[in-house]
Design a protein around this motif. Structure first.
Motif, PDB file in Angstrom:
ATOM      1  N   THR A 157     -40.177 -13.357 -12.756  1.00  0.00           N
ATOM      2  CA  THR A 157     -39.656 -14.652 -12.325  1.00  0.00           C
ATOM      3  C   THR A 157     -38.879 -14.561 -11.020  1.00  0.00           C
ATOM      4  O   THR A 157     -38.342 -15.568 -10.566  1.00  0.00           O
ATOM      5  CB  THR A 157     -38.730 -15.249 -13.412  1.00  0.00           C
ATOM      6  N   TRP A 167     -39.785 -14.519  -8.071  1.00  0.00           N
ATOM      7  CA  TRP A 167     -40.304 -15.406  -7.035  1.00  0.00           C
ATOM      8  C   TRP A 167     -39.609 -16.769  -7.067  1.00  0.00           C
ATOM      9  O   TRP A 167     -39.505 -17.450  -6.038  1.00  0.00           O
ATOM     10  CB  TRP A 167     -41.820 -15.579  -7.171  1.00  0.00           C
ATOM     11  N   THR A 168     -39.091 -17.159  -8.227  1.00  0.00           N
ATOM     12  CA  THR A 168     -38.446 -18.473  -8.339  1.00  0.00           C
ATOM     13  C   THR A 168     -37.080 -18.506  -7.672  1.00  0.00           C
ATOM     14  O   THR A 168     -36.517 -19.578  -7.501  1.00  0.00           O
ATOM     15  CB  THR A 168     -38.279 -18.882  -9.816  1.00  0.00           C
ATOM     16  N   SER A 169     -36.553 -17.345  -7.314  1.00  0.00           N
ATOM     17  CA  SER A 169     -35.232 -17.307  -6.675  1.00  0.00           C
ATOM     18  C   SER A 169     -35.332 -17.236  -5.160  1.00  0.00           C
ATOM     19  O   SER A 169     -34.340 -16.976  -4.480  1.00  0.00           O
ATOM     20  CB  SER A 169     -34.420 -16.137  -7.222  1.00  0.00           C
ATOM     21  N   MET A 181     -34.676 -23.560  -7.892  1.00  0.00           N
ATOM     22  CA  MET A 181     -34.924 -23.055  -9.242  1.00  0.00           C
ATOM     23  C   MET A 181     -34.560 -24.139 -10.261  1.00  0.00           C
ATOM     24  O   MET A 181     -33.512 -24.761 -10.183  1.00  0.00           O
ATOM     25  CB  MET A 181     -34.095 -21.799  -9.493  1.00  0.00           C
ATOM     26  N   SER A 182     -35.458 -24.353 -11.216  1.00  0.00           N
ATOM     27  CA  SER A 182     -35.194 -25.350 -12.253  1.00  0.00           C
ATOM     28  C   SER A 182     -34.055 -24.882 -13.161  1.00  0.00           C
ATOM     29  O   SER A 182     -33.783 -23.684 -13.274  1.00  0.00           O
ATOM     30  CB  SER A 182     -36.451 -25.591 -13.093  1.00  0.00           C
ATOM     31  N   MET A 217     -35.324 -22.494 -15.753  1.00  0.00           N
ATOM     32  CA  MET A 217     -35.527 -21.130 -15.262  1.00  0.00           C
ATOM     33  C   MET A 217     -34.187 -20.416 -15.126  1.00  0.00           C
ATOM     34  O   MET A 217     -34.062 -19.233 -15.467  1.00  0.00           O
ATOM     35  CB  MET A 217     -36.264 -21.138 -13.921  1.00  0.00           C
ATOM     36  N   LEU A 242     -37.121 -22.227  -2.364  1.00  0.00           N
ATOM     37  CA  LEU A 242     -37.456 -22.927  -3.607  1.00  0.00           C
ATOM     38  C   LEU A 242     -36.175 -23.370  -4.301  1.00  0.00           C
ATOM     39  O   LEU A 242     -35.123 -22.752  -4.145  1.00  0.00           O
ATOM     40  CB  LEU A 242     -38.231 -22.015  -4.554  1.00  0.00           C
ATOM     41  N   LYS A 295     -41.938 -22.339 -14.884  1.00  0.00           N
ATOM     42  CA  LYS A 295     -41.487 -22.881 -13.595  1.00  0.00           C
ATOM     43  C   LYS A 295     -40.000 -22.994 -13.576  1.00  0.00           C
ATOM     44  O   LYS A 295     -39.336 -23.206 -14.491  1.00  0.00           O
ATOM     45  CB  LYS A 295     -42.098 -24.256 -13.345  1.00  0.00           C
TER      46      LYS A 295
END
Length: 100
Positions: free
Chosen positions: A55, A57-59, A65-66, A69, A63, A100
């Motif tokens: 995960t 990549w979400t940081s 982050m939800s 997440m 982007l 996501k």
């Protein structure tokens, strides 16, 4: 306690352990058992680290982050909190993966 010694052309001989051999074996077994929690935590951390890495990549800075997440990643980071026995480590269930 018995030990097996192989002599000559592979002929096994079963005999009693000496007191020194028995003490050494018992010390080795104790050391192995004493390390059980460390081994269990190491394995849990390995899995946890892999899940966090999936995960990362979400940081990325470009982007957002939800919240789900953020919560998931925090739960993963907190995975070892309170795990002070092998039984607790074995019973631990990782949080449900967030995509996501």
């Amino acid at each position: 306690m018995k030990k097996v010694t192989v002599i000559g052309l592979g002929t096994p001989v079963v005999e009693d352990m000496t007191s020194e051999e028995l003490a050494l074996k018992q010390a080795e077994e104790k050391a192995w058992n004493d390390g059980a929690l460390d081994r269990a935590l190491f394995n849990l951390r390995e899995k946890r680290n892999n899940l966090i890495a999936k995960t990362d990549w979400t940081s990325s800075s470009d982007l957002t982050m939800s919240d789900a997440m953020k919560t998931y990643r925090q739960q993963l980071r907190d995975a070892t909190t309170g795990l002070d026995t092998v039984e607790k480590v074995q019973a631990y269930e990782f949080p449900t993966e967030v995509l996501k």
